[in-house]
Design a protein around this motif. Structure first.
Motif, PDB file in Angstrom:
ATOM      1  N   MET B   1       0.445  -1.084   0.246  1.00  0.00           N
ATOM      2  CA  MET B   1       0.058  -0.775  -0.058  1.00  0.00           C
ATOM      3  C   MET B   1       1.274   1.937   0.142  1.00  0.00           C
ATOM      4  O   MET B   1       0.624   2.000  -0.858  1.00  0.00           O
ATOM      5  N   PHE B   4       2.496   1.810  -3.071  1.00  0.00           N
ATOM      6  CA  PHE B   4       1.255   2.432  -4.614  1.00  0.00           C
ATOM      7  C   PHE B   4       1.428   4.261  -3.735  1.00  0.00           C
ATOM      8  O   PHE B   4       1.253   4.794  -4.803  1.00  0.00           O
ATOM      9  N   ILE B   5       1.042   4.232  -2.839  1.00  0.00           N
ATOM     10  CA  ILE B   5       0.787   5.707  -2.441  1.00  0.00           C
ATOM     11  C   ILE B   5       2.245   6.837  -3.080  1.00  0.00           C
ATOM     12  O   ILE B   5       2.112   7.441  -3.609  1.00  0.00           O
ATOM     13  N   THR B   8       2.132   6.859  -6.798  1.00  0.00           N
ATOM     14  CA  THR B   8       1.292   7.186  -7.497  1.00  0.00           C
ATOM     15  C   THR B   8       1.044   8.744  -6.985  1.00  0.00           C
ATOM     16  O   THR B   8       0.988   9.600  -7.987  1.00  0.00           O
ATOM     17  N   ASN B   9       1.695   8.976  -5.676  1.00  0.00           N
ATOM     18  CA  ASN B   9       2.015  10.287  -6.234  1.00  0.00           C
ATOM     19  C   ASN B   9       3.278  10.911  -6.607  1.00  0.00           C
ATOM     20  O   ASN B   9       2.983  12.521  -6.735  1.00  0.00           O
ATOM     21  N   GLN B  10       3.925  10.310  -7.146  1.00  0.00           N
ATOM     22  CA  GLN B  10       5.029  11.339  -8.021  1.00  0.00           C
ATOM     23  C   GLN B  10       3.798  11.413  -9.697  1.00  0.00           C
ATOM     24  O   GLN B  10       3.265  10.444 -10.431  1.00  0.00           O
ATOM     25  N   ARG B  14       2.152   8.642 -12.039  1.00  0.00           N
ATOM     26  CA  ARG B  14       0.563   8.364 -12.472  1.00  0.00           C
ATOM     27  C   ARG B  14       0.170   9.259 -14.643  1.00  0.00           C
ATOM     28  O   ARG B  14       0.049   7.716 -14.922  1.00  0.00           O
TER      29      ARG B  14
END
Lengths: 264, 246
Positions: B1, B4-5, B8-10, B14
């Protein structure tokens, strides 16, 4: 240049810029409509706003997970009121993002039979709950800081009394002299005096805590958006656009200066 | 998790996910094009693909500045070939993003009177140039690695051993070609980041080649190559060790 590159690399920062642009379009659309602009220009502004909104929904596709993680972290806070407010606020945000994802699927054509109005109302309700909890947290923090400030200023004044015994009888005489010709204080005067004192303490507390002030302003501006969309307190497109723009600019400020972000 | 965060924060992470989805849609549409029962699914895939594409165009709006900044940094490299290739690649990518921003503005309706087809071709040309420069850099890096390897005594022993132990017809007739291929594979195995970057650039190359009409393939090939290069891009973001330096 270097700071722009770093700023741009953060996904959240880009999302905030697009939010600011989206609400600027809302405000612009309202002012152009009031000013009697052409249909073409209005259509373009509306189209731009819808495009930004849909892309922001696309960018937010993974945010439920982040909100749940934030809620998990908030469960471990020591202060019970903060723990309750923040955990429930993050969970509400997670539900808001989940509804938002469903809305994106509907708007992008993946779920064409989706009742977009129903899901939009749902998402705004969760957003409103999250904002109310954030405002409660802000009010709680302000109250704690005001109590602390009042206690420290009270103990400070006591210290000046005890440390200088000789001038005090003189001060007492002066006070008694000045109070003799005045009328007896009414309840209203006492209340207004108390209120003004509280207000002064509030201003001192907020001035010495810029993160708290920023968060309070941001949440206060944000709360008008779901209130208008849910029909609880309709204010109109112009006001909603202005509030959204101000809150987006304030959150961009907290990203550019991380010390301005309220912790936890 | 957590990972993943962080991923995707970059912003780049994304964008890679959206690109993967976009090219997966292109490939799926091509594979389902003749199936009459799945017409509804094809329509949904089309709308998802155009959604991703327009969203990515908006998200790319600031990248011209990023590319110019990267070009400034690569201008200070010591190796002249690397300096030339990477700076040219970054500058042409900056031009590509500029054309792309103009196309976005036209699509949204902010500017009028722009020849979309011409600017789309310009964007493809700039992208093609940046890919050619990146591939030149990859070839140069691989050549350097291979030269380094041949100088290594230990490796020379290994290669003699390899030639002696497999007496195929091919190795008897073309021992140099076999040695060359062995050297190439060994160099790539020891530097997976270079191999990943080369493969990614080769896959990416098919997209502008098809768009510019230089090597017409079909949407299926374009979708497949785009999908592979996007997945390789995701891998290089997830494992920073696999990202080619500089």
């Amino acid at each position: 240049m270097d700071s722009w590159v770093r700023f741009n690399a953060q996904s959240q920062a880009k999302e905030r810029i697009f939010r600011a642009a989206q609400y600027a379009c809302t405000l612009l659309g309202y002012t152009l409509q009031k000013g009697g602009a052409g249909v073409e220009v209005l259509k373009m502004v509306k189209q731009l706003e819808a495009h930004m909104s849909l892309t922001r929904k696309l960018m937010r596709l993974g945010n439920s997970a982040e909100a749940v993680e934030a809620a998990k972290r908030a469960v471990h806070l020591s202060d019970s009121v903060l723990r309750l407010c923040l955990t429930v606020a993050h969970l509400n945000r997670a539900m808001y993002f989940a509804c938002d994802n469903v809305l994106w699927a509907g708007k992008s054509g993946l779920l064409p039979q989706l009742d977009q109005d129903k899901w939009s109302q749902r998402s705004f309700r969760y957003y409103l709950f999250a904002l109310i909890l954030n405002l409660t947290r802000d009010a709680y923090e302000i109250r704690l800081l005001m109590e602390r400030e009042a206690r420290s200023s009270h103990s400070g004044s006591k210290a000046t009394w005890t440390s200088s015994p000789s001038p005090s009888p003189l001060e007492n005489n002066e006070l008694s002299h000045s109070s003799l010709p005045s009328l007896p204080p009414t309840v209203l005067a006492l209340l207004s005096q108390r209120l003004s004192r509280q207000f002064r303490v509030l201003v001192t507390v907020l001035r010495s805590n810029p993160p708290l002030l920023l968060d309070l302003l941001k949440n206060s501006c944000d709360v008008f958006i779901p209130l208008d969309r849910l029909g609880i307190y309709p204010t109109g497109q112009g006001f909603v656009g202005a509030c959204g723009l101000v809150s987006s600019l304030l959150s961009i400020l907290t990203i550019v200066h991380p010390w301005l972000k309220l912790k936890p | 998790m957590e990972s993943f965060i962080n991923f995707t924060n970059q912003s780049q992470g994304r964008d890679r996910i959206f690109r993967t989805t976009q090219y997966a849609c292109v490939l799926s549409k091509y594979l389902l094009r003749n199936s009459s029962a799945r017409k509804e699914l094809v329509v949904k895939l089309q709308s998802l693909e155009s959604n991703m594409s327009s969203g990515r165009k908006l998200l790319r709006l600031g990248n011209t500045v990023n590319s110019i900044d990267a070009a400034k940094r690569t201008l200070q490299l010591s190796d002249p070939v690397l300096r030339l290739c990477l700076t040219m690649a970054n500058l042409s990518r900056a031009l590509y993003f500029t054309c792309d921003s103009l196309l976005w503005a036209t699509n949204v309706g902010l500017v009028h009177g722009v020849d979309k087809e011409r600017w789309s071709l310009n964007a493809s040309r700039c992208y093609f140039l940046s890919l050619v420069m990146s591939l030149t850099r990859d070839v140069y890096t691989i050549t350097q690695l291979m030269v380094q390897r041949t100088r290594d005594r230990q490796f020379q022993h290994k290669i003699d051993q390899h030639l002696n132990e497999s007496p195929d017809v091919a190795t008897v007739i073309l021992p140099q070609l076999d040695a060359f291929v062995y050297l190439l594979i060994e160099s790539l195995k020891s530097h997976p980041s270079v191999a990943l970057d080369t493969l990614k650039n080769i896959c990416d190359l098919f997209i502008p080649l098809d768009r510019l009409g230089l090597y017409r393939s079909n949407p299926g090939v374009v979708g497949f190559c785009g999908l592979i290069s996007s997945i390789l891009g995701i891998v290089s973001v997830l494992q920073p060790g696999l990202k080619i330096k500089p």
